[in-house]
Each structure stands twice: as structure tokens, then as C-alpha cells.
Write a protein that holds these residues in place. Structure first.
Motif, PDB file in Angstrom:
ATOM      1  N   ASN A  93      50.540   1.936  12.005  1.00 51.75           N
ATOM      2  CA  ASN A  93      49.839   3.030  12.670  1.00 51.75           C
ATOM      3  C   ASN A  93      48.835   3.652  11.709  1.00 51.75           C
ATOM      4  OD1 ASN A  93      49.046   5.201  14.157  1.00 51.75           O
ATOM      5  ND2 ASN A  93      50.954   6.328  13.900  1.00 51.75           N
ATOM      6  N   PHE A  94      47.616   3.110  11.684  1.00 52.38           N
ATOM      7  CA  PHE A  94      46.639   3.587  10.711  1.00 52.38           C
ATOM      8  C   PHE A  94      46.192   5.024  10.965  1.00 52.38           C
ATOM      9  CE2 PHE A  94      45.981  -0.810   9.241  1.00 52.38           C
ATOM     10  CZ  PHE A  94      46.162  -0.549   7.901  1.00 52.38           C
ATOM     11  N   ALA A  95      46.512   5.562  12.127  1.00 48.47           N
ATOM     12  CA  ALA A  95      46.154   6.960  12.387  1.00 48.47           C
ATOM     13  C   ALA A  95      47.167   7.916  11.759  1.00 48.47           C
ATOM     14  CB  ALA A  95      46.067   7.207  13.887  1.00 48.47           C
ATOM     15  N   HIS A  96      48.180   7.360  11.091  1.00 46.68           N
ATOM     16  CA  HIS A  96      49.243   8.214  10.556  1.00 46.68           C
ATOM     17  C   HIS A  96      48.732   9.182   9.489  1.00 46.68           C
ATOM     18  CE1 HIS A  96      53.351   9.349  10.074  1.00 46.68           C
ATOM     19  NE2 HIS A  96      53.358   9.036   8.796  1.00 46.68           N
ATOM     20  N   GLY A  97      47.819   8.716   8.636  1.00 48.82           N
ATOM     21  CA  GLY A  97      47.255   9.596   7.614  1.00 48.82           C
ATOM     22  C   GLY A  97      46.516  10.775   8.233  1.00 48.82           C
ATOM     23  N   ASP A  98      45.970  10.574   9.417  1.00 47.08           N
ATOM     24  CA  ASP A  98      45.232  11.664  10.069  1.00 47.08           C
ATOM     25  C   ASP A  98      46.172  12.653  10.743  1.00 47.08           C
ATOM     26  OD1 ASP A  98      42.534  10.555   9.502  1.00 47.08           O
ATOM     27  OD2 ASP A  98      43.456   8.881  10.553  1.00 47.08           O
ATOM     28  N   VAL A 156      51.196  15.478  18.964  1.00 50.58           N
ATOM     29  CA  VAL A 156      50.021  14.611  18.843  1.00 50.58           C
ATOM     30  C   VAL A 156      50.466  13.158  18.669  1.00 50.58           C
ATOM     31  CG1 VAL A 156      47.971  14.072  17.486  1.00 50.58           C
ATOM     32  CG2 VAL A 156      48.587  16.447  17.882  1.00 50.58           C
ATOM     33  N   GLY A 157      51.494  12.956  17.850  1.00 49.44           N
ATOM     34  CA  GLY A 157      51.999  11.603  17.624  1.00 49.44           C
ATOM     35  C   GLY A 157      52.476  10.955  18.907  1.00 49.44           C
ATOM     36  N   VAL A 158      53.220  11.720  19.709  1.00 48.97           N
ATOM     37  CA  VAL A 158      53.750  11.197  20.966  1.00 48.97           C
ATOM     38  C   VAL A 158      52.594  10.864  21.926  1.00 48.97           C
ATOM     39  CG1 VAL A 158      55.070  11.815  23.027  1.00 48.97           C
ATOM     40  CG2 VAL A 158      55.974  12.336  20.761  1.00 48.97           C
ATOM     41  N   LEU A 159      51.615  11.781  21.998  1.00 59.40           N
ATOM     42  CA  LEU A 159      50.467  11.552  22.879  1.00 59.40           C
ATOM     43  C   LEU A 159      49.680  10.321  22.449  1.00 59.40           C
ATOM     44  CD1 LEU A 159      49.109  15.166  23.492  1.00 59.40           C
ATOM     45  CD2 LEU A 159      50.193  13.636  25.140  1.00 59.40           C
ATOM     46  N   LEU A 160      49.512  10.196  21.131  1.00 60.23           N
ATOM     47  CA  LEU A 160      48.778   9.062  20.586  1.00 60.23           C
ATOM     48  C   LEU A 160      49.429   7.753  21.030  1.00 60.23           C
ATOM     49  CD1 LEU A 160      46.496   8.329  18.537  1.00 60.23           C
ATOM     50  CD2 LEU A 160      48.274   8.216  16.798  1.00 60.23           C
ATOM     51  N   LEU A 202      46.311  -3.077  16.323  1.00 57.86           N
ATOM     52  CA  LEU A 202      45.908  -2.680  14.973  1.00 57.86           C
ATOM     53  C   LEU A 202      44.499  -2.084  14.989  1.00 57.86           C
ATOM     54  CD1 LEU A 202      47.234  -2.986  12.148  1.00 57.86           C
ATOM     55  CD2 LEU A 202      45.675  -4.889  11.794  1.00 57.86           C
ATOM     56  N   ILE A 203      43.615  -2.749  15.719  1.00 60.73           N
ATOM     57  CA  ILE A 203      42.232  -2.260  15.811  1.00 60.73           C
ATOM     58  C   ILE A 203      42.212  -0.922  16.545  1.00 60.73           C
ATOM     59  CG2 ILE A 203      39.963  -2.742  16.808  1.00 60.73           C
ATOM     60  CD1 ILE A 203      40.634  -5.747  16.262  1.00 60.73           C
ATOM     61  N   THR A 204      43.039  -0.806  17.593  1.00 59.52           N
ATOM     62  CA  THR A 204      43.140   0.467  18.300  1.00 59.52           C
ATOM     63  C   THR A 204      43.593   1.575  17.354  1.00 59.52           C
ATOM     64  OG1 THR A 204      43.775  -0.764  20.237  1.00 59.52           O
ATOM     65  CG2 THR A 204      44.155   1.592  20.301  1.00 59.52           C
ATOM     66  N   ALA A 205      44.525   1.230  16.468  1.00 54.80           N
ATOM     67  CA  ALA A 205      45.037   2.234  15.530  1.00 54.80           C
ATOM     68  C   ALA A 205      43.920   2.721  14.608  1.00 54.80           C
ATOM     69  CB  ALA A 205      46.186   1.651  14.715  1.00 54.80           C
ATOM     70  N   ILE A 206      43.084   1.802  14.156  1.00 55.52           N
ATOM     71  CA  ILE A 206      41.963   2.197  13.291  1.00 55.52           C
ATOM     72  C   ILE A 206      41.003   3.096  14.076  1.00 55.52           C
ATOM     73  CG2 ILE A 206      39.972   1.345  11.985  1.00 55.52           C
ATOM     74  CD1 ILE A 206      41.691  -1.170  11.381  1.00 55.52           C
ATOM     75  N   GLY A 207      40.769   2.721  15.357  1.00 54.86           N
ATOM     76  CA  GLY A 207      39.924   3.550  16.215  1.00 54.86           C
ATOM     77  C   GLY A 207      40.502   4.945  16.397  1.00 54.86           C
ATOM     78  N   ALA A 208      41.816   4.990  16.624  1.00 53.87           N
ATOM     79  CA  ALA A 208      42.471   6.285  16.809  1.00 53.87           C
ATOM     80  C   ALA A 208      42.310   7.140  15.560  1.00 53.87           C
ATOM     81  CB  ALA A 208      43.949   6.079  17.125  1.00 53.87           C
ATOM     82  N   LEU A 252      40.542  10.780  15.486  1.00 52.44           N
ATOM     83  CA  LEU A 252      41.191  12.012  15.027  1.00 52.44           C
ATOM     84  C   LEU A 252      40.356  12.685  13.936  1.00 52.44           C
ATOM     85  CD1 LEU A 252      44.989  11.047  14.916  1.00 52.44           C
ATOM     86  CD2 LEU A 252      43.812  12.488  16.569  1.00 52.44           C
ATOM     87  N   GLN A 253      39.800  11.889  13.022  1.00 52.70           N
ATOM     88  CA  GLN A 253      38.987  12.467  11.941  1.00 52.70           C
ATOM     89  C   GLN A 253      37.757  13.185  12.494  1.00 52.70           C
ATOM     90  OE1 GLN A 253      37.950   9.400   9.165  1.00 52.70           O
ATOM     91  NE2 GLN A 253      40.087   9.062   8.628  1.00 52.70           N
ATOM     92  N   SER A 254      37.059  12.504  13.410  1.00 52.77           N
ATOM     93  CA  SER A 254      35.830  13.101  13.928  1.00 52.77           C
ATOM     94  C   SER A 254      36.134  14.322  14.774  1.00 52.77           C
ATOM     95  CB  SER A 254      35.065  12.079  14.770  1.00 52.77           C
ATOM     96  OG  SER A 254      34.977  10.877  14.083  1.00 52.77           O
TER      97      SER A 254
END
Lengths: 295, 381
Positions: free
Chosen positions: A39-44, A78-82, A99-105, A109-111
Motif C-alpha cells: 500500500n504505497f499510500a501508507h506513507g501519506d 481514511v484508510g478504510v475509505l481508501l 500496485l499502480i492504483t496504490a501509487i496513484g492513491a 492524497l499528497q496533492s
């Protein structure tokens, strides 16, 4: 001062940083353990946790403990919604798609955070006074102590949930075999949601601790720690809960050693060199069992 | 049939009018592009510059403009990012057809924009960029601030001669030209004056954890610590340094000057010294007038960035007036030769090399306020 005192002092610094990595790595490893997704969005989520804490203290005027709890709850949501919006529809797609979706997510989140919270660096409200505790020749700041305390407490709670509750049993069952768990009447969707909630809450706690420790938060603060926590999870053995803790602490100490005896510019390089070495020589991680991947 | 013809003619006429009117209007204004950092890691710098520049331009327009022509500003945000700054410059040159560029604010952004302006033959003036290498990019590049080599030398001299400091340590950002330039200048002068740099540590832009470096420094117990970086990094370093037991005299630079420094440093900036472009305590009519009006308009006292932004407009206005047109060649010549400008940061004399000859001040943070300690007049360049 003698070198061994210096080493001890640096060890304390390294363990403090490592505890933060460990808290983030736990979320990576739990999610990977259960749905084999990085889950690459985890850092965010960790970044969002820091901002939730910031607003809980400054706007809602909460004191530290309720602010941490509010932020953990917000990040869990947010995690559950994601998971519900971005990952669940793709559960049966190829892993590369998710995986690509996770990078997109992550980028989303950052933007969004930049839009909502502003791109400026924010000082974190210092909810507790500054203090230093002398332990013989070395000392520990009360912020480092807070990081150790919260990290240990949350890890103990997590351990109890995973090993001694029905939810934990169900999580382990889903992790072992999703279909079989489903046949046994386990609501797999709910268990996955719970896993995301718990991992995100831990990351949020880490975000607040870091905000207080380093006194600076910004919308991109999750990128590097997120990647390093991922390395920590792989180092310990991804999918293995104690592995995330061991990996996180080792990473924190390794970074401090590098900066102390080498150069600060090598700091990030070493973190990722560890990843390459682990993947080459022990792809299952330090605590991972040697197993043959089922094809 | 004739109806349709009439209609077509009417539409054509409308189009001609619509196209021509703004064309006429544009003849009457001088279009100036401002690239500044309104968001990002140096947001307070950019906001101060934007406030002061708009105030300065409003003043000029209220007084009838320059040679009868009003100034219109196109403001773009570079977010403190070099790539964004370069894109903003392209847009100002290709689409907005500005007569001149003011900004960007920080050295890394200026370094991205300057080659573009130079290649396009468009004069630019960064009111605040201090990196030495900025003005060597070309003859169209000017600045309104002093150079880092000057600033680093002044701080080293002040530390060695006025404070009597014999030992210094340095912590700096290896990935930022500004920080590296200041470190080099400080180190060279401090050692020249008989001081000793007993330890040096570095980090990279974006780092938040300085505990390893600061613990190493604390073990050496330096008499003073030089931290050449922007407030958003110097602040957290100051806080972490004090927590980790460093009680050296903290020495800083103009980058520390921000309303956000104190919160980021957790109050530990108290007692620190910086070199700066201007002090609110300077007893000059222009300076005091500027402070009073800025404070009234924006509800907060101007920092050095605001003062430099305002002075940037004054330099630009003098040059436009002297040039008598917006011809790039004439404007370039004027920017390098105008002088005796009575500005908020003192008297400014421009130089064809691109860097003005002007004074600097040393400030000390006492009770949360910047207090004037010393004023240094220019000693060559």
C-alpha cells in the motif's frame, strides 16, 4: 567525550527514529500479510495523521492524548475509505494493477493535502514542555521517551489484538487462506477493512510523534519515511508483524550510524542499499521462513 | 441576402474592435512579471515579497506611473521549486510578453530562471537572491540584495572580532547552493581571522531528522554554531540542537528572517545572531515610512524580504525612468547604472556586474524581537 558515550547517545537517537519506522512498517506488513498489496499510500496516511493531530490541537484545542486518539480515528477512517474505493474493486485484478492504483492513491492524497492544508511547512504545536532526562553519562529527551512509550504501548496492543482476540484470529485466518476463511463464515471484507483501519491508526500516531519530535510537518513528509518503512518491513520479512518492528529499529539505528561515521548524504542511499541486499540474499527477510512460493 | 451581409460585416467589426481595444490598452501599461514563492517551504518569503511589490507598484501607479505609463503586474507562484520557477519564466516570456521579470525569491529558483531570461534577452532583477553565481549567468541578470560571500564574511568577522569567538562548528545543507556558498564564505573568513572550525556536519534538503549530526556536534561542545539555511530548516535545527544539549552561540543568516521562525524553533532561537539586509531600528525616513505603511496595509511588520521586495520595485522604477522605454537593451543598461536610490534597506547604487553596493546589519533575537547590534557598510564586492 568518549566514543562509547557518543555511540550510546546515537543509539538512543537511532532507536527513536527506528520506532517511528516500525510504527509505519506495521501498517505495510499487516496489509501485505492479508491481501498481498504494498500500500504505497501508507506513507501519506502517516502525513495525514500528523495534520489531523495538528488541527486537533490547534483548532479543536485538544490536549495531547485526545488529539492522538482523534487523529488515529481520522486516519483509520481514511484508510478504510481508501481500501473501499481504490483497492476493493481491484481485488481480483492482477497485482500490478493494484500496485499502480496504490501509487496513484499516494499522489492523490499528497496533492489533496497540499490543496487543503497548504504547501507551507507548519510548526507542530509543542503540547508538552521540553525536558531532558539524564541516564548516567547519556540523556534522553522527553520526546524520545514519548516515542518509545507510545510505540511500545501500541505494539503491545496490536500483539494482543492479533493473538488473543476473535478479530485477530480472523485476521490470521484470512492471511493464511482467504477462500477457506470465507467458507468458515468469516466476513473477509470486514476483516480487511479492520486491517486497514489498524495500520492507518498506527501510522497516524507515528505522524504526530514525528511532528512533535522534529517540529515540522508538510504535505510531502510521508514520502521518504513511507519508503523507508517499506524497506524496514521487507528487511524484517514482509507480512510478519514482529519483523516490521525489528526491521524498523534496525533501519533507524543504521541511518544514525551512517550519518555519525560517514556522510549524511549517504543516509537515503544506505536505506535502499539495505533493500537490495535483503532482496538478493534473504528475500523473505530476517524473520521470514524460507518457503517456496506457490505457483 | 443583404441582411446576411450586414450581419457578417457587423460581426467582423465587433471582432476587430474586440481585438484592437486590449491592444490599445496594452500600449499604455508596462507589463512586469513577478515570480515569487507564495507556497512551499519558503512561503513567508514569497508572501512578503508579493505584498511589498504590489504596494510599491500601487504607489507608482497612484503617482501617475512611469513616464505616463502605468505598471501592470503578472504574479506567478513558483512554490519554492526550481522547475516551477522555470515554467513560470517561460510563460512570462512566451505568453505574457513582459518587459522585465522581478524575482524569483530564492537562489535555487533564480538559478533556474536566469539562463532563460538571459537567452531571451529579457532583463530580470531578483530582489532577494543572494547566491554569488546568480549574476555571473549573464549581463541581463541583476539583484537587489548583497551576495552570500559578503554575508558569510560579515558573519565570520562579527563572530571573530565583535563576539571574540575562537571556535565554531557548522551544520549546512550540501544540496543547496545558498547554504554551501554561505558555509564556504564563513569558513574562509573565520579561519583567516585566526578562528578554528572544530566540526562540520551536513544534511540534504528535505531532511527532518538532525539528531545524529547534532549529537556529534554536541560532543565537541563548540563555542558557536553557524546554521546557514532558510527558516523552515534552521528552525527545527535550532530546536533539536538545544534539546540535544548544544548551548553554543547560534549564528545565522538572512534566511532566518521569517515570522514563522520562532514557532519552528520552539523559542530556542532566542539569543541568536544573524546578518540581515535591513533593520527596523534604522533611523531613516524612507525606512520608517515604509514600515509604517506596510504595517498598516498588511497588519504585520515587514521582514527583510518585504523591504527587499519594495526596494526591487524602486530599482526597477528608477531604471525604467532612466531608460525612457522598455527596450531590453536600454533597460539593461539602466539597471546596471542607476544609483543613489534612497530605499528601505538603505542607499542603493547599482553596478553593471549586477550586484548593488549597499550595507548590511547584524541583528540579535532578544525577547522574540530582532534587535540591531551593528551596521556594516560595504567593503567592496
Amino acid at each position: 567525550m568518549a566514543w562509547h558515550i557518543m555511540a550510546l547517545q546515537q543509539l538512543i537517537n537511532g532507536l527513536a527514529l527506528g520506532s517511528v519506522y516500525a510504527l509505519i512498517a506495521l501498517g505495510y506488513t499487516m496489509v501485505y500479510g492479508i491481501i498481498k498489496l504494498i500500500n504505497f499510500a501508507h506513507g501519506d496516511i502517516y502525513m495525514l495523521g500528523a495534520y489531523f493531530g495538528f488541527y486537533a490541537i490547534t483548532v479543536l484545542k485538544l490536549s495531547l492524548v485526545p488529539a492522538v486518539l482523534t487523529s488515529m480515528a481520522g486516519a483509520a477512517l481514511v484508510g478504510v475509505l481508501l481500501e473501499r474505493i481504490a483497492y476493493r474493486p481491484l481485488r481480483n485484478s492482477p497485482r500490478i494493477a493494484v500496485l499502480i492504483t496504490a501509487i496513484g492513491a499516494s499522489l492523490l492524497l499528497q496533492s489533496t493535502a497540499q490543496l487543503v492544508f497548504g504547501a507551507s511547512f507548519k510548526p507542530f504545536p509543542q503540547a508538552i514542555p521540553f525536558r531532558r532526562i539524564q541516564l548516567g553519562p547519556v540523556f534522553i529527551t522527553n520526546r524520545q521517551l514519548l516515542i518509545f512509550g507510545v510505540a511500545v504501548l501500541l505494539m503491545v496492543i496490536l500483539h494482543i489484538i492479533v493473538h488473543y482476540t476473535k478479530l485477530g484470529k480472523a485476521m490470521r485466518a484470512v492471511s493464511m487462506d482467504k477462500e477457506a476463511a470465507l467458507l468458515m463464515g468469516i466476513n473477509v471484507d470486514r476483516i480487511i477493512s479492520a486491517t486497514f483501519a489498524m495500520g492507518s491508526a498506527l501510522a497516524a500516531a507515528a505522524g504526530i510523534l514525528v511532528g512533535m519530535y522534529y517540529n515540522r510537518i508538510d504535505p510531502y513528509m510521508g514520502m521518504m519515511p513511507g519508503l523507508k518503512a517499506f524497506v524496514a518491513a521487507v528487511l524484517g520479512g514482509i507480512g510478519i508483524v514482529p519483523g516490521a518492528v525489528v526491521g524498523g529499529l534496525l533501519m533507524g539505528v543504521a541511518e544514525n550510524v551512517v550519518v555519525t561515521i560517514g556522510s549524511s548524504t549517504l543516509r537515503d542511499a544506505v536505506a535502499f542499499a539495505i533493500l537490495i541486499v535483503v532482496l538478493l540474499f534473504r528475500p523473505n527477510g530476517l524473520l521470514g521462513k524460507k518457503g517456496i512460493e506457490k505457483v | 441576402m443583404s441582411h446576411v451581409k450586414l450581419k457578417t460585416m457587423f460581426i467582423c467589426l465587433m471582432l476587430v474592435v474586440a481585438l484592437a481595444v486590449p491592444g490599445f490598452a496594452q500600449e499604455d501599461v508596462i507589463k512586469i512579471g513577478l515570480i515569487t514563492s507564495l507556497t512551499g517551504s519558503v512561503a513567508t518569503y514569497g508572501q512578503s515579497v508579493r505584498n511589498a511589490v504590489t504596494m510599491g507598484v500601487d504607489d507608482i501607479n497612484a503617482a501617475g506611473g512611469i513616464n505616463g505609463r502605468k505598471i501592470s503586474l503578472v504574479i506567478l507562484d513558483d512554490k519554492g521549486d526550481a522547475t516551477e520557477a522555470a515554467q513560470a519564466a517561460r510563460r512570462l516570456i512566451d505568453r505574457e510578453n513582459v518587459a522585465m521579470i522581478l524575482g524569483p525569491v530564492i537562489t535555487p529558483c533564480v538559478m533556474a530562471v536566469a539562463p532563460i531570461a538571459q537567452a531571451a534577452g529579457l532583463p530580470m532583477l531578483t530582489p532577494t537572491g543572494t547566491g554569488d553565481q546568480i549574476t555571473s549567468i549573464g549581463d541581463y541578470i541583476f539583484r537587489g540584495a548583497y551576495k552570500d560571500s559578503f554575508q558569510g564574511r560579515i558573519m565570520a568577522q562579527f563572530a571573530a572580532e565583535n563576539l571574540g569567538i575562537k571556535e565554531a562548528a557548522i551544520i549546512y545543507d550540501v544540496a543547496n547552493d545558498y547554504s554551501v556558498g554561505l558555509r564556504n564564505a564563513f569558513k574562509a573568513t573565520f579561519e583567516e581571522l585566526g578562528g578554528k572550525i572544530i566540526a562540520e556536519e551536513s544534511y540534504s534538503t528535505g531532511d527532518t531528522d538532525f539528531s545524529a549530526q547534532l549529537t556529534s556536534l554536541a560532543m565537541r561542545n563548540p563555542e558557536s554554531l553557524f546554521i546557514p539555511d532558510y527558516y523552515s530548516t534552521a528552525g527545527p535545527i535550532l530546536m533539536q540542537a538545544r534539546l540535544l544539549g548544544l548551548d553554543s552561540v547560534m549564528l545565522g543568516v538572512d534566511g532566518w528572517d521569517s515570522p514563522d521562525l520562532s514557532a519552528l524553533a520552539g523559542g530556542f532561537e532566542e539569543g541568536g545572531y544573524i546578518v540581515n539586509h535591513y533593520s527596523a531600528d534604522v533611523d531613516s525616513e524612507v525606512t520608517q515610512n515604509f514600515i509604517a505603511r506596510y504595517t498598516e496595509k498588511f497588519g504585520q511588520a515587514p521582514d527583510a524580504l518585504a523591504a527587499l521586495g519594495y526596494d526591487g520595485v524602486l530599482i526597477m522604477a528608477s531604471a525604467l525612468e532612466a531608460a525612457g522605454s522598455t527596450d531590453p537593451e536600454a533597460l539593461k543598461h539602466a539597471l546596471g547604472t542607476v544609483g543613489d536610490i534612497d530605499a528601505a534597506t538603505g542607499v542603493i547604487n547599482m553596478d553593471p556586474e549586477g550586484t548593488p553596493i549597499k550595507s548590511a546589519v547584524i541583528l540579535r533575537i532578544t525577547g522574540g524581537k530582532w534587535e540591531l547590534v551593528d551596521r556594516i557598510d560595504p567593503i567592496g564586492r
